[in-house]
Scaffold this motif. Structure first.
Motif, PDB file in Angstrom:
ATOM      1  N   ASN A 103       0.985  -1.266   0.111  1.00  0.00           N
ATOM      2  CA  ASN A 103      -0.326  -0.026   0.169  1.00  0.00           C
ATOM      3  C   ASN A 103       0.910   1.563  -0.267  1.00  0.00           C
ATOM      4  O   ASN A 103       0.362   2.049  -1.250  1.00  0.00           O
ATOM      5  CB  ASN A 103      -0.952   0.110   1.211  1.00  0.00           C
ATOM      6  CG  ASN A 103      -2.043  -0.945   1.377  1.00  0.00           C
ATOM      7  OD1 ASN A 103      -2.559  -0.830   0.048  1.00  0.00           O
ATOM      8  ND2 ASN A 103      -2.739  -1.473   2.087  1.00  0.00           N
ATOM      9  N   LEU A 104       1.833   0.959   1.007  1.00  0.00           N
ATOM     10  CA  LEU A 104       2.823   2.119   1.087  1.00  0.00           C
ATOM     11  C   LEU A 104       3.258   2.612  -0.295  1.00  0.00           C
ATOM     12  O   LEU A 104       3.355   3.439  -0.746  1.00  0.00           O
ATOM     13  CB  LEU A 104       3.775   2.017   1.607  1.00  0.00           C
ATOM     14  CG  LEU A 104       3.390   2.218   3.539  1.00  0.00           C
ATOM     15  CD1 LEU A 104       4.523   1.827   3.668  1.00  0.00           C
ATOM     16  CD2 LEU A 104       2.478   3.305   3.908  1.00  0.00           C
ATOM     17  N   ASP A 105       3.678   1.120  -1.128  1.00  0.00           N
ATOM     18  CA  ASP A 105       4.483   1.657  -2.975  1.00  0.00           C
ATOM     19  C   ASP A 105       3.131   2.122  -3.757  1.00  0.00           C
ATOM     20  O   ASP A 105       3.192   3.351  -4.589  1.00  0.00           O
ATOM     21  CB  ASP A 105       4.719   0.444  -3.092  1.00  0.00           C
ATOM     22  CG  ASP A 105       5.563  -0.232  -2.276  1.00  0.00           C
ATOM     23  OD1 ASP A 105       6.229  -1.760  -2.847  1.00  0.00           O
ATOM     24  OD2 ASP A 105       6.347   0.602  -1.896  1.00  0.00           O
ATOM     25  N   SER A 106       1.876   1.695  -3.472  1.00  0.00           N
ATOM     26  CA  SER A 106       1.007   2.798  -4.155  1.00  0.00           C
ATOM     27  C   SER A 106       0.485   4.296  -3.814  1.00  0.00           C
ATOM     28  O   SER A 106       0.787   5.366  -4.771  1.00  0.00           O
ATOM     29  CB  SER A 106      -0.625   1.802  -3.083  1.00  0.00           C
ATOM     30  OG  SER A 106      -1.197   0.499  -4.135  1.00  0.00           O
ATOM     31  N   ILE A 107       1.095   4.616  -2.665  1.00  0.00           N
ATOM     32  CA  ILE A 107       0.961   5.741  -2.185  1.00  0.00           C
ATOM     33  C   ILE A 107       2.338   6.753  -3.086  1.00  0.00           C
ATOM     34  O   ILE A 107       2.414   7.704  -3.350  1.00  0.00           O
ATOM     35  CB  ILE A 107       0.705   6.068  -0.416  1.00  0.00           C
ATOM     36  CG1 ILE A 107      -0.514   5.266   0.114  1.00  0.00           C
ATOM     37  CG2 ILE A 107       1.131   7.428  -0.087  1.00  0.00           C
ATOM     38  CD1 ILE A 107      -0.356   5.866   1.474  1.00  0.00           C
ATOM     39  N   LYS A 108       3.749   5.717  -3.394  1.00  0.00           N
ATOM     40  CA  LYS A 108       4.581   6.664  -3.227  1.00  0.00           C
ATOM     41  C   LYS A 108       4.581   6.376  -5.186  1.00  0.00           C
ATOM     42  O   LYS A 108       4.667   7.592  -5.906  1.00  0.00           O
ATOM     43  CB  LYS A 108       5.740   5.704  -3.382  1.00  0.00           C
ATOM     44  CG  LYS A 108       6.028   5.887  -2.367  1.00  0.00           C
ATOM     45  CD  LYS A 108       7.807   4.813  -1.722  1.00  0.00           C
ATOM     46  CE  LYS A 108       7.680   4.108  -0.143  1.00  0.00           C
ATOM     47  NZ  LYS A 108       8.621   3.172  -0.121  1.00  0.00           N
ATOM     48  N   ASP A 109       3.140   5.753  -5.940  1.00  0.00           N
ATOM     49  CA  ASP A 109       3.536   5.401  -6.715  1.00  0.00           C
ATOM     50  C   ASP A 109       2.635   6.905  -7.525  1.00  0.00           C
ATOM     51  O   ASP A 109       2.583   7.317  -8.469  1.00  0.00           O
ATOM     52  CB  ASP A 109       2.756   4.632  -7.759  1.00  0.00           C
ATOM     53  CG  ASP A 109       3.664   3.197  -7.441  1.00  0.00           C
ATOM     54  OD1 ASP A 109       3.549   1.719  -7.704  1.00  0.00           O
ATOM     55  OD2 ASP A 109       4.619   3.811  -7.181  1.00  0.00           O
ATOM     56  N   SER A 110       1.922   6.939  -6.798  1.00  0.00           N
ATOM     57  CA  SER A 110       0.527   8.300  -6.944  1.00  0.00           C
ATOM     58  C   SER A 110       1.048   9.367  -7.708  1.00  0.00           C
ATOM     59  O   SER A 110       1.912   9.822  -7.090  1.00  0.00           O
ATOM     60  CB  SER A 110      -0.412   8.591  -6.036  1.00  0.00           C
ATOM     61  OG  SER A 110       0.508   8.896  -4.785  1.00  0.00           O
ATOM     62  N   SER A 111       0.962  10.169  -8.360  1.00  0.00           N
ATOM     63  CA  SER A 111       1.143  11.424  -9.193  1.00  0.00           C
ATOM     64  C   SER A 111       1.900  12.349  -8.084  1.00  0.00           C
ATOM     65  O   SER A 111       2.682  12.846  -8.673  1.00  0.00           O
ATOM     66  CB  SER A 111       0.421  11.152 -10.102  1.00  0.00           C
ATOM     67  OG  SER A 111      -0.920  11.788  -9.402  1.00  0.00           O
TER      68      SER A 111
END
Ligand SMILES: C[C@@H]1O[C@H](OP(=O)(O)OP(=O)(O)OC[C@H]2O[C@@H](n3ccc(=O)[nH]c3=O)[C@H](O)[C@@H]2O)[C@H](O)[C@H](O)[C@H]1O
Length: 458
Positions: free
Chosen positions: A50-58
């Motif tokens: 989930n933290l990776d998804s946040i980092k990937d968010s634009s």
């Protein structure tokens, strides 16, 4: 609290701890961003994926949020890439819930090490509130669902009667009641202290409950929920992630640029809902009975084969339709002038985004709070529901009827109403955060809150 006054200039340090679902995490991230712009130091705690998804968010780069990894116990049947509800095969959801409950000791270590001024927690982890309060740290619940659904389910929990809810626009159909009762059994949390789950979670919150809502849309439901849970509700506003310009180059946006204004139906069912084959067939039939263009986000759970469309459908509709098999830039699509309607499962963030971007709703709710959110959208006059039979099934004719009502018969009425709500939402957006900031500082400065908190748990 010790040191709070001294840190007034340094801001409050707050741990934010959402449930492991995309539809929970991103409202927490949006709130965290707004608080970090008001001099709060935000720690956001979740699993690595989930933290990776946040980092990937634009636009993560420009937000000041410190990401803290929560380690779930390693379960053979739950590899790390399933430590999120996004794309997880539905049959593994109870296992994920169980692993999450087992992460309480790991969370306790995080709180002990970080010693924040405040914890903002979510609805599936009452133990997090207790751990914080036991260390003299006030916990505040942030409810990422809407006031209408939460007041409706709280009413049912208290009165054991779906049909005595005070607002008659919100009623469940028989098949929806059956599905909810079955689903509640599937997420029973083992060893939960009596009453902790369901709505006990509200009673663990210090003074207030933050809620992803705004008065212009849900005022009477917010007031009723406040009465039921005996807490002051503090709306955060819609917390919609703004469409980022990076999507301008996307193939989807280029395709939309070639379509006429308000001519296209955007179809998506959130981060954790997948259509059955029959449902795909009926929606496809409905689309072929109308003249609307469409963008259809047809994702499948990780590991499953791609969702199958009826034979020849893609070929017959290639001029007016685009199918997206992966995560779509929903905010950017809804913000586009060619989009004139959103066929949605009525997840709370999607409903909020419909209104934020002024797009009428074609409601196809499936589970949880989605039927209630659909009834709310219809009551507010911003959309129609695809009608279903007694078993909850819908057909192509019903799909086409709902689409034509939004795009043809009632087009201007729906666009006018959703435009009015949009204005109210935007007016409330900033003042809501001002109130959130004021309340969080008040709670942290109130020594008595901590003493009272201990009393709850003695
Ligand atoms: C609290 C709980 O969260 C759940 O999340 P779910 O993912 O089902 O749906 P949304 O809230 O619309 O959340 C989905 C979020 O994912 C975004 N998105 C989705 C698909 C895609 O391809 N691209 C995107 O950007 C979308 O923009 C929205 O922000 C339910 O709502 C439930 O009703 C609610 O109580």
């Amino acid at each position: 609290m010790d040191g709070v006054a001294e840190e007034q200039n340094g801001g409050l340090r707050v741990v934010m701890f959402p449930w492991l679902a995309h539809g929970h995490i991103f409202p927490f991230v949006e709130l965290g961003k707004k608080l970090s712009n008001r001099n709060f130091h935000i720690y956001l705690c979740s699993t690595q994926i989930n933290l990776d998804s946040i980092k990937d968010s634009s636009d993560y780069g420009d937000s000041w949020i410190e990401l803290v990894e929560l380690h779930l116990p390693s379960l053979a049947e739950l590899p790390p890439h399933y430590h999120t509800t996004k794309n997880i095969p539905p049959h593994l959801m109870p296992t994920l819930m169980k692993a999450f409950q087992m992460s309480a000791p790991a969370f306790s270590d995080i709180i002990t090490n970080l010693k924040p001024h405040l914890l903002i927690y979510d609805g599936f982890q009452p133990w997090a509130a207790k751990i914080a309060a036991a260390q003299g740290i006030p916990p505040v619940l942030f409810a990422t669902s809407g006031s209408t659904s939460l007041s409706f389910f709280h009413h049912q929990h208290t009165h054991k009667n779906w049909d005595s809810f005070p607002y008659e626009a919100i009623r469940l159909r028989e098949h929806e009641k059956r599905d909810l009762i079955a689903a509640a059994k599937s997420i029973q949390v083992e060893n939960a202290a009596a009453g902790d789950f369901a709505f006990g979670i509200f009673k663990l919150s210090c003074d207030i409950v933050l809620i992803k809502s705004y008065k212009g849309f849900e005022r009477k439901y917010m007031d009723y929920l406040s009465t039921l849970c005996e807490r002051k509700l503090v709306p955060t506003g819609p917390l919609v992630a703004h469409d980022d310009q990076q999507t301008a180059g996307l193939e989807i946006i280029k395709w939309l640029n070639q379509k006429n204004p308000c001519s296209t139906l955007y179809i998506s069912f959130g981060s954790e809902n997948y259509l059955s084959k029959d449902q795909m067939v009926e929606i496809a039939k409905g689309l072929e009975l109308t003249h609307v263009n469409f963008i259809w986000v047809a994702r499948s759970p990780a590991g499953d084969e791609a969702a199958a469309f009826p034979d020849g459908f893609l070929e017959r509709t290639k001029e007016k339709g685009m199918v997206v098999r992966k995560w779509a830039p929903q905010a950017a699509i809804l913000a586009h002038g060619s989009v004139g309607g959103f066929m949605t499962h009525c997840g709370w963030s999607s409903i909020s985004e419909c209104i934020y971007y002024g797009v009428p709703v074609v409601a196809v709710p499936f589970k949880a709070d989605q039927p209630v959110n659909a009834r709310l959208a219809v009551e507010a006059g911003v959309g129609v529901e695809v009608m279903r039979d007694g078993n909850g099934e819908f057909d192509g004719n019903g799909v086409a009827k709902a689409i034509n009502e939004v795009f043809v018969e009632e087009r201007e009425v729906f666009r006018g109403r959703v435009g009015e709500l949009r204005k109210k939402m935007k007016m409330e957006e900033e003042e809501a955060i001002d109130e959130v900031v004021k309340e969080l500082w008040r709670i942290c400065m109130k020594k008595s809150t901590i003493a009272a908190q201990h009393k709850i748990y003695d």
